[in-house]
Design a protein around this motif. Structure first.
Motif, PDB file in Angstrom:
ATOM      1  N   ARG A 199       0.834  -1.204   0.000  1.00  0.00           N
ATOM      2  CA  ARG A 199       0.000   0.000   0.000  1.00  0.00           C
ATOM      3  C   ARG A 199       0.871   1.258   0.000  1.00  0.00           C
ATOM      4  NH1 ARG A 199      -3.230  -3.237   3.275  1.00  0.00           N
ATOM      5  NH2 ARG A 199      -2.373  -2.371   5.195  1.00  0.00           N
TER       6      ARG A 199
ATOM      7  N   ALA B 226       2.056   1.742  -3.417  1.00  0.00           N
ATOM      8  CA  ALA B 226       0.945   2.276  -4.216  1.00  0.00           C
ATOM      9  C   ALA B 226       0.732   3.766  -3.936  1.00  0.00           C
ATOM     10  CB  ALA B 226      -0.336   1.492  -3.930  1.00  0.00           C
ATOM     11  N   ARG B 227       0.937   4.177  -2.709  1.00  0.00           N
ATOM     12  CA  ARG B 227       0.736   5.587  -2.348  1.00  0.00           C
ATOM     13  C   ARG B 227       1.628   6.509  -3.178  1.00  0.00           C
ATOM     14  NH1 ARG B 227       3.263   9.476   0.298  1.00  0.00           N
ATOM     15  NH2 ARG B 227       4.960   8.135   1.035  1.00  0.00           N
TER      16      ARG B 227
ATOM     17  N   SER C 297      -3.965  -4.350  -2.184  1.00  0.00           N
ATOM     18  CA  SER C 297      -3.049  -3.271  -1.805  1.00  0.00           C
ATOM     19  C   SER C 297      -2.985  -2.157  -2.840  1.00  0.00           C
ATOM     20  CB  SER C 297      -1.636  -3.846  -1.592  1.00  0.00           C
ATOM     21  OG  SER C 297      -1.652  -4.896  -0.664  1.00  0.00           O
ATOM     22  N   GLY C 298      -3.930  -2.183  -3.797  1.00  0.00           N
ATOM     23  CA  GLY C 298      -3.981  -1.095  -4.767  1.00  0.00           C
ATOM     24  C   GLY C 298      -3.339  -1.385  -6.103  1.00  0.00           C
ATOM     25  N   TRP C 299      -3.108  -2.662  -6.414  1.00  0.00           N
ATOM     26  CA  TRP C 299      -2.423  -3.043  -7.649  1.00  0.00           C
ATOM     27  C   TRP C 299      -3.230  -4.106  -8.393  1.00  0.00           C
ATOM     28  CZ3 TRP C 299       1.766  -0.192  -8.730  1.00  0.00           C
ATOM     29  CH2 TRP C 299       2.451   0.414  -7.675  1.00  0.00           C
TER      30      TRP C 299
ATOM     31  N   ARG D  39      -0.999   0.281 -10.942  1.00  0.00           N
ATOM     32  CA  ARG D  39      -1.643   0.984  -9.819  1.00  0.00           C
ATOM     33  C   ARG D  39      -3.088   1.299 -10.195  1.00  0.00           C
ATOM     34  NH1 ARG D  39      -4.005   3.178  -6.125  1.00  0.00           N
ATOM     35  NH2 ARG D  39      -3.206   4.839  -4.793  1.00  0.00           N
ATOM     36  N   THR D  40      -4.009   0.839  -9.374  1.00  0.00           N
ATOM     37  CA  THR D  40      -5.417   1.096  -9.634  1.00  0.00           C
ATOM     38  C   THR D  40      -5.837   2.408  -8.984  1.00  0.00           C
ATOM     39  OG1 THR D  40      -6.046  -0.204  -7.690  1.00  0.00           O
ATOM     40  CG2 THR D  40      -5.934  -1.354  -9.787  1.00  0.00           C
ATOM     41  N   GLY D  41      -7.063   2.838  -9.293  1.00  0.00           N
ATOM     42  CA  GLY D  41      -7.631   4.032  -8.666  1.00  0.00           C
ATOM     43  C   GLY D  41      -6.910   5.273  -9.018  1.00  0.00           C
TER      44      GLY D  41
END
Length: 199
Positions: free
Chosen positions: A128, A131-132, A177-179, A197-199
């Motif tokens: 995460r 990802a940030r 975790s955002g991936w 990376r999503t979002g």
């Protein structure tokens, strides 16, 4: 400093001076894995857990002089070995923990991580954090110059079902975790998992 950090620093610190000599033929595998990131001139990329900085030169070649290359590692001796090898000319070295990177959110286009996942004390939390610092649509590459089975044989151990790098474990870990995993290769000559990376 946590026990996990102390263990990682002791393990890699005692091996830093000889690390590159132990694995002298990994250069082409690193360059090929970096090419899979699809970096462009001007991109901003982090080598997370950079060790002696073996990925910094191909990363610099991929992003050009207008790009930004950072190498972060928890072990001072590894960063010192990177400097002795002259790899600090290709990227800025940071003594940093991937659990709390000194970087702005969404400031990078990609993260390259060679051999890192096995040393993460909190894999979901650490992913995460990676990802940030990456923009949506940015790329993460988990890499190792040999596959899981070959690495286990080298280390004199058996593969186990709980190995984080096993595809059934890694895909949901990344997703949570955002991936989003886009590619997974585990063969004798290399391990490479790519995620966006999503979002």
């Amino acid at each position: 400093m946590s026990d996990d950090h102390t263990h990682v620093q002791e393990f890699f610190g005692s091996r830093a001076a000889d690390w590159d000599r132990r694995f002298p033929d990994d250069g082409p595998a690193y360059a090929a894995a970096v090419a899979e990131l699809g970096l462009r001139p001007g991109d901003r990329v982090l080598d997370a857990g950079c060790g002696t900085g073996r990925a910094l030169t191909p990363l610099r070649a991929a992003v050009g002089q207008s790009g930004l290359v950072l190498g972060a590692d928890l072990t001072p001796a590894m960063l010192q070995a990177a400097v002795r090898a002259g790899r600090d000319r290709d990227g800025r070295l940071l003594l940093a923990d991937v659990a709390a990177l000194p970087l702005r959110s969404r400031s990078l286009d990609a993260v390259f991580a060679a051999g890192l996942i096995a040393h993460l004390p909190d894999p979901a939390g650490n992913l995460r954090e990676l990802a940030r610092v990456v923009r949506p649509g940015g790329v993460l590459a988990f890499f190792h110059p040999i596959g899981r089975a070959a690495l286990a044989a080298r280390q004199g151990r058996q593969l186990t079902p709980d190995d984080l790098r096993a595809e059934p474990n890694l895909r949901p870990l990344l997703a949570g975790s955002g991936w989003n995993t886009t590619s997974y290769i585990d063969e004798d000559a290399r391990f490479l998992a790519l995620a966006v990376r999503t979002g």
